[in-house]
Design an enzyme around this catalytic site. Structure first.
Site, PDB file in Angstrom:
ATOM      1  N   CYS A  27       0.117   3.809   2.686  1.00 25.75           N
ATOM      2  CA  CYS A  27       0.560   3.318   3.997  1.00 25.75           C
ATOM      3  C   CYS A  27       2.044   3.577   4.190  1.00 25.75           C
ATOM      4  O   CYS A  27       2.465   4.060   5.247  1.00 25.75           O
ATOM      5  CB  CYS A  27       0.305   1.810   4.117  1.00 25.75           C
ATOM      6  SG  CYS A  27      -1.408   1.296   3.973  1.00 25.75           S
ATOM      7  N   CYS A  68       0.849  -1.196   0.000  1.00 26.09           N
ATOM      8  CA  CYS A  68       0.000   0.000   0.000  1.00 26.09           C
ATOM      9  C   CYS A  68       0.887   1.249   0.000  1.00 26.09           C
ATOM     10  O   CYS A  68       1.509   1.577   1.017  1.00 26.09           O
ATOM     11  CB  CYS A  68      -0.913  -0.043   1.226  1.00 26.09           C
ATOM     12  SG  CYS A  68      -1.796   1.489   1.559  1.00 26.09           S
TER      13      CYS A  68
END
Length: 99
Positions: free
Chosen positions: A27, A24
């Site tokens: 993230c 991600c």
């Protein structure tokens, strides 16, 4: 993971958890800011990152539907949750309001 989490919730210090995945991009972009906040606010809040791919059952138990998801726990209770990327100001606001 559940044992660590249950034990950590017994602490009086609030716990901010980022549920993330290594694949991600948002993230990973949040990681340096979270590390800086932990250094800055270590006396006020603990910040912990949990990789949902390595802790699938735990993420399901915590009802994590997407990454990144942030959850703030105080006195063993979830007091705030937000999915998606957040600014430093948004995280600080959540910590100060709910922590």
């Amino acid at each position: 993971m559940e044992d660590w989490f249950a034990h950590r919730l017994q602490s009086e210090k609030p716990l901010l958890v980022e549920f993330y995945a290594t694949w991600c991009g948002p993230c990973m972009a949040m990681m340096p800011m979270l590390d800086a906040l932990q250094t800055e606010l270590g006396d006020v809040v603990d910040i912990h990152k949990i990789d949902v791919d390595h802790n699938i059952d735990f993420a399901v138990q915590q009802k994590v539907m997407g990454v990144p998801t942030f959850a703030l726990y105080k006195n063993g209770i979830e007091v705030w949750r937000q999915a998606g990327t957040l600014t430093r100001a948004q995280l600080l606001d959540a910590i100060h309001k709910h922590g």
